[in-house]
Scaffold this motif. Structure first.
Motif, PDB file in Angstrom:
ATOM      1  N   ALA A 252       0.830  -1.204   0.000  1.00 57.38           N
ATOM      2  CA  ALA A 252       0.000   0.000   0.000  1.00 57.38           C
ATOM      3  C   ALA A 252       0.864   1.252   0.000  1.00 57.38           C
ATOM      4  O   ALA A 252       0.574   2.230  -0.703  1.00 57.38           O
ATOM      5  N   GLU A 253       1.930   1.241   0.780  1.00 58.85           N
ATOM      6  CA  GLU A 253       2.798   2.418   0.831  1.00 58.85           C
ATOM      7  C   GLU A 253       3.571   2.601  -0.466  1.00 58.85           C
ATOM      8  O   GLU A 253       3.922   3.722  -0.827  1.00 58.85           O
ATOM      9  N   ARG A 254       3.814   1.504  -1.189  1.00 61.71           N
ATOM     10  CA  ARG A 254       4.476   1.615  -2.485  1.00 61.71           C
ATOM     11  C   ARG A 254       3.628   2.389  -3.489  1.00 61.71           C
ATOM     12  O   ARG A 254       4.156   2.940  -4.449  1.00 61.71           O
ATOM     13  N   ILE A 255       2.317   2.417  -3.263  1.00 60.94           N
ATOM     14  CA  ILE A 255       1.436   3.137  -4.193  1.00 60.94           C
ATOM     15  C   ILE A 255       0.796   4.354  -3.524  1.00 60.94           C
ATOM     16  O   ILE A 255      -0.237   4.844  -3.957  1.00 60.94           O
ATOM     17  N   GLY A 256       1.420   4.823  -2.455  1.00 60.31           N
ATOM     18  CA  GLY A 256       0.993   6.082  -1.845  1.00 60.31           C
ATOM     19  C   GLY A 256      -0.095   5.973  -0.807  1.00 60.31           C
ATOM     20  O   GLY A 256      -0.642   7.004  -0.384  1.00 60.31           O
ATOM     21  N   GLY A 257      -0.436   4.752  -0.359  1.00 63.12           N
ATOM     22  CA  GLY A 257      -1.466   4.592   0.659  1.00 63.12           C
ATOM     23  C   GLY A 257      -0.870   4.288   2.015  1.00 63.12           C
ATOM     24  O   GLY A 257       0.351   4.194   2.178  1.00 63.12           O
ATOM     25  N   MET A 258      -1.733   4.141   3.004  1.00 57.52           N
ATOM     26  CA  MET A 258      -1.301   3.730   4.340  1.00 57.52           C
ATOM     27  C   MET A 258      -2.318   2.722   4.860  1.00 57.52           C
ATOM     28  O   MET A 258      -3.509   3.002   4.893  1.00 57.52           O
TER      29      MET A 258
END
Length: 281
Positions: A252-258
């Motif tokens: 998720a963090e790789r695509i800008g999420g948390m």
């Protein structure tokens, strides 16, 4: 330091004063991390230390891998010679991609710079880099790890119950489709098959290429979309015992999420007679 390094990136910074490399291999049913430790001694990245991930859990919990208290985690890191301001590189040799679990814990407890070695030890060897053998001795210079927990990255049973009742977060389950549907038995006694009502199944394996390296961010985003997950909306990761849920959190963090992690995951939810359970696909 970027959150994902290839073997050449790691080779270029190894030996720098603030770089710490940890083997965080974890296998299910590996009593006292004995199998993982043997593998480390048979071959590891030079300068790396072995972190027994199975022991880095709450000693007072009946669950297998729940987050330890901050002081326990800080002491374990300091004994390994790891400080919260160091550049910390993690790798594993596990089909569970257990380095993601260590990344999640380190990030939650305030480590400033944490990266995964893309493809793990296999990628290191395939790139022609050397291995060291044998155990490592006790760390002569302790680190200074000051734990500052970011509990926004964590979800409890009570909080997940609230998400189910309110429908205010997407619950993303990293287990296999068979376990998610309740068609396969659970590996732990006393845990019912099935999944949390309203949960979405996104098996963690779908975030990796065939060689064990992470998919590109665009392909990870496509895997999320194919599963019906909207990274722009609140998300919570779950799995069997809190290991592979961390893979989804890193993705998720790789695509800008948390994506916070439900640490007790299905082991807690599925063994609690008061929780609702679903068994459809």
């Amino acid at each position: 330091m970027p959150p994902l390094l290839n073997p050449e990136d790691l080779a270029a910074i190894m030996g720098e004063a603030d770089v710490r490399v940890l083997d965080v291999t974890y296998f299910l049913d590996d009593a006292d991390d004995a199998k993982a430790r043997r593998g480390f001694e048979e071959g590891h990245i030079p300068g790396a230390r072995f972190l027994a991930l199975g022991r880095l859990a709450d000693p007072d919990s009946d669950l297998p891998m729940t987050l330890p208290p901050a002081e326990v985690f800080a002491h374990a890191m300091s004994e390994m010679g790891v400080g919260h301001a160091d550049r910390i590189v993690l790798y594993d040799r596990s089909p569970l991609h257990s380095a993601a679990r260590a990344w999640w814990m380190l990030t939650l407890f305030g480590a400033k710079s944490v990266a995964l070695l893309d493809g793990g030890l296999e990628a290191w060897v395939a790139s022609g880099h050397p291995l060291a053998v044998g155990p490592t001795g006790a760390c002569e210079t302790p680190g200074l790890f000051v734990a500052q927990p970011d509990l926004a990255r964590l979800r409890t049973l009570r909080e997940v119950r609230g998400h189910v009742e309110k429908g205010d977060a997407q619950l993303i389950d990293a287990r296999s489709p068979g376990r998610f549907a309740g068609a396969e038995p659970e590996p732990r006694p006393g845990v019912e098959p099935g999944h949390i009502p309203t949960a979405i199944n996104l098996p963690y394996s779908r975030l990796f290429d065939a060689d064990g390296r992470w998919k590109a961010p665009e392909a990870i985003a496509a895997a999320f979309a194919a599963a019906g997950v909207d990274p722009a909306r609140p998300m919570v990761a779950t799995c069997g015992s809190g290991i592979t849920a961390c893979v989804l959190a890193f993705g998720a963090e790789r695509i800008g999420g948390m994506m916070p992690v439900y640490d007790g995951s299905w082991t807690e939810w599925g063994s609690d007679p008061s929780t609702p359970k679903a068994k459809d696909a």
